[in-house]
Design a protein around this motif. Structure first.
Motif, PDB file in Angstrom:
ATOM      1  N   UNK A  71      30.248 -11.032 125.556  1.00 10.07           N
ATOM      2  CA  UNK A  71      30.304  -9.596 125.398  1.00 10.07           C
ATOM      3  C   UNK A  71      31.400  -9.064 126.318  1.00 10.07           C
ATOM      4  N   UNK A  72      32.238  -8.220 125.785  1.00  5.25           N
ATOM      5  CA  UNK A  72      33.255  -7.600 126.616  1.00  5.25           C
ATOM      6  C   UNK A  72      32.772  -6.228 127.047  1.00  5.25           C
ATOM      7  N   UNK A  73      33.232  -5.846 128.204  1.00  5.79           N
ATOM      8  CA  UNK A  73      32.827  -4.556 128.747  1.00  5.79           C
ATOM      9  C   UNK A  73      33.677  -3.454 128.139  1.00  5.79           C
ATOM     10  N   UNK A  74      33.035  -2.421 127.671  1.00  2.00           N
ATOM     11  CA  UNK A  74      33.735  -1.234 127.204  1.00  2.00           C
ATOM     12  C   UNK A  74      33.518  -0.168 128.257  1.00  2.00           C
ATOM     13  N   UNK A  75      34.584   0.277 128.927  1.00  2.22           N
ATOM     14  CA  UNK A  75      34.377   1.288 129.964  1.00  2.22           C
ATOM     15  C   UNK A  75      33.792   2.562 129.374  1.00  2.22           C
ATOM     16  N   UNK A  76      32.724   3.001 129.932  1.00  2.00           N
ATOM     17  CA  UNK A  76      32.052   4.195 129.407  1.00  2.00           C
ATOM     18  C   UNK A  76      31.987   5.316 130.424  1.00  2.00           C
ATOM     19  N   UNK A  77      31.993   5.010 131.696  1.00  2.43           N
ATOM     20  CA  UNK A  77      31.771   6.032 132.719  1.00  2.43           C
ATOM     21  C   UNK A  77      32.900   7.063 132.759  1.00  2.43           C
ATOM     22  N   UNK A  78      34.131   6.617 132.790  1.00  4.62           N
ATOM     23  CA  UNK A  78      35.249   7.562 132.828  1.00  4.62           C
ATOM     24  C   UNK A  78      35.527   8.166 131.459  1.00  4.62           C
ATOM     25  N   UNK A  79      35.218   7.425 130.427  1.00  2.00           N
ATOM     26  CA  UNK A  79      35.485   7.879 129.060  1.00  2.00           C
ATOM     27  C   UNK A  79      34.573   9.018 128.646  1.00  2.00           C
ATOM     28  N   UNK A  80      33.376   9.065 129.206  1.00  2.00           N
ATOM     29  CA  UNK A  80      32.408  10.087 128.805  1.00  2.00           C
ATOM     30  C   UNK A  80      31.830  10.787 130.027  1.00  2.00           C
ATOM     31  N   UNK A  81      32.633  11.605 130.695  1.00  2.64           N
ATOM     32  CA  UNK A  81      32.112  12.287 131.887  1.00  2.64           C
ATOM     33  C   UNK A  81      31.100  13.371 131.521  1.00  2.64           C
ATOM     34  N   UNK A  82      30.179  13.603 132.449  1.00  3.01           N
ATOM     35  CA  UNK A  82      29.160  14.640 132.253  1.00  3.01           C
ATOM     36  C   UNK A  82      29.658  15.999 132.720  1.00  3.01           C
ATOM     37  N   UNK A  83      30.695  15.982 133.556  1.00  4.71           N
ATOM     38  CA  UNK A  83      31.170  17.217 134.148  1.00  4.71           C
ATOM     39  C   UNK A  83      30.530  17.506 135.489  1.00  4.71           C
ATOM     40  N   UNK A  84      29.627  16.644 135.926  1.00  8.60           N
ATOM     41  CA  UNK A  84      28.987  16.788 137.236  1.00  8.60           C
ATOM     42  C   UNK A  84      29.526  15.652 138.103  1.00  8.60           C
ATOM     43  N   UNK A  85      30.304  16.012 139.109  1.00  6.86           N
ATOM     44  CA  UNK A  85      31.007  15.007 139.906  1.00  6.86           C
ATOM     45  C   UNK A  85      30.069  13.945 140.461  1.00  6.86           C
ATOM     46  N   UNK A  86      28.939  14.351 140.990  1.00  4.71           N
ATOM     47  CA  UNK A  86      28.011  13.389 141.588  1.00  4.71           C
ATOM     48  C   UNK A  86      27.505  12.387 140.558  1.00  4.71           C
ATOM     49  N   UNK A  87      27.194  12.855 139.368  1.00  5.89           N
ATOM     50  CA  UNK A  87      26.711  11.956 138.317  1.00  5.89           C
ATOM     51  C   UNK A  87      27.835  11.057 137.828  1.00  5.89           C
ATOM     52  N   UNK A  88      29.018  11.628 137.616  1.00  7.32           N
ATOM     53  CA  UNK A  88      30.136  10.836 137.110  1.00  7.32           C
ATOM     54  C   UNK A  88      30.540   9.738 138.094  1.00  7.32           C
ATOM     55  N   UNK A  89      30.548  10.059 139.372  1.00 11.97           N
ATOM     56  CA  UNK A  89      30.893   9.065 140.386  1.00 11.97           C
ATOM     57  C   UNK A  89      29.853   7.950 140.430  1.00 11.97           C
ATOM     58  N   UNK A  90      28.596   8.304 140.400  1.00 11.98           N
ATOM     59  CA  UNK A  90      27.565   7.260 140.456  1.00 11.98           C
ATOM     60  C   UNK A  90      27.538   6.444 139.172  1.00 11.98           C
ATOM     61  N   UNK A  91      27.923   7.037 138.045  1.00  8.83           N
ATOM     62  CA  UNK A  91      28.023   6.266 136.797  1.00  8.83           C
ATOM     63  C   UNK A  91      29.146   5.242 136.875  1.00  8.83           C
ATOM     64  N   UNK A  92      30.254   5.608 137.517  1.00  8.91           N
ATOM     65  CA  UNK A  92      31.332   4.638 137.707  1.00  8.91           C
ATOM     66  C   UNK A  92      30.855   3.482 138.587  1.00  8.91           C
ATOM     67  N   UNK A  93      30.080   3.789 139.614  1.00  2.49           N
ATOM     68  CA  UNK A  93      29.514   2.737 140.470  1.00  2.49           C
ATOM     69  C   UNK A  93      28.550   1.857 139.678  1.00  2.49           C
TER      70      UNK A  93
END
Length: 147
Positions: free
Chosen positions: A1-23
């Motif tokens: 399975x290859x990884x499809x980046x999803x965290x940066x591609x679909x931001x929520x607009x809430x910095x704290x959530x988006x940053x933790x999703x990238x982590x």
């Protein structure tokens, strides 16, 4: 399975959530996708424990932020967090290191995260934006929430 980046591609607009999703995306890829060997063969997987600890902290921070702004979907949102944690607990108790496909853990959490982001985090981002925009329009600086 290859990884499809999803965290940066679909931001929520809430910095704290988006940053933790990238982590979360980084953690999932490193622990479960690239075949990182486990030193606990024959026992329950500590990698799932590590993932659960990260998620518990991530979810607590999100829920505190939601409480602070009076997000009406908090209880339902919290329930979705609890469902994933319960599923991981079942997987941890049923899967023994070396005897399971770590890509399955990766797939379960990634699929959940992408759906959760779209169905739960996006509405929170819109709610938060509605809370901030009226303050900007009134000539006051937008407020910042610290967790």
């Amino acid at each position: 399975m290859t990884s499809l980046p999803w965290a940066k591609r679909t931001p929520s607009g809430v910095r704290e959530i988006d940053t933790s999703n990238e982590c979360l995306e980084f953690l999932l890829e490193r622990q479960f996708l690239h075949g990182l060997p486990c030193d606990s063969a024959g026992r329950r997987c500590p990698k799932i424990d590590d993932l659960t600890r990260f998620l518990v902290h991530k979810f607590e921070r999100e829920e505190i932020l939601m409480e602070r702004v009076g997000f009406p979907g908090l209880l339902h949102h919290r329930g979705e967090h609890a469902k994933l944690l319960a599923r991981l607990d079942i997987m941890k108790n049923n899967l023994v290191c070396g005897d399971y496909d770590s890509q399955r853990v990766f797939s379960v959490v990634t699929t959940w995260a992408v759906r959760h982001l779209r169905e739960f985090d996006d509405p929170f981002g819109r709610h938060l934006a509605q809370q901030i925009e009226p303050r900007q329009e009134a000539g006051r600086p937008a407020w910042r929430l610290e967790i």
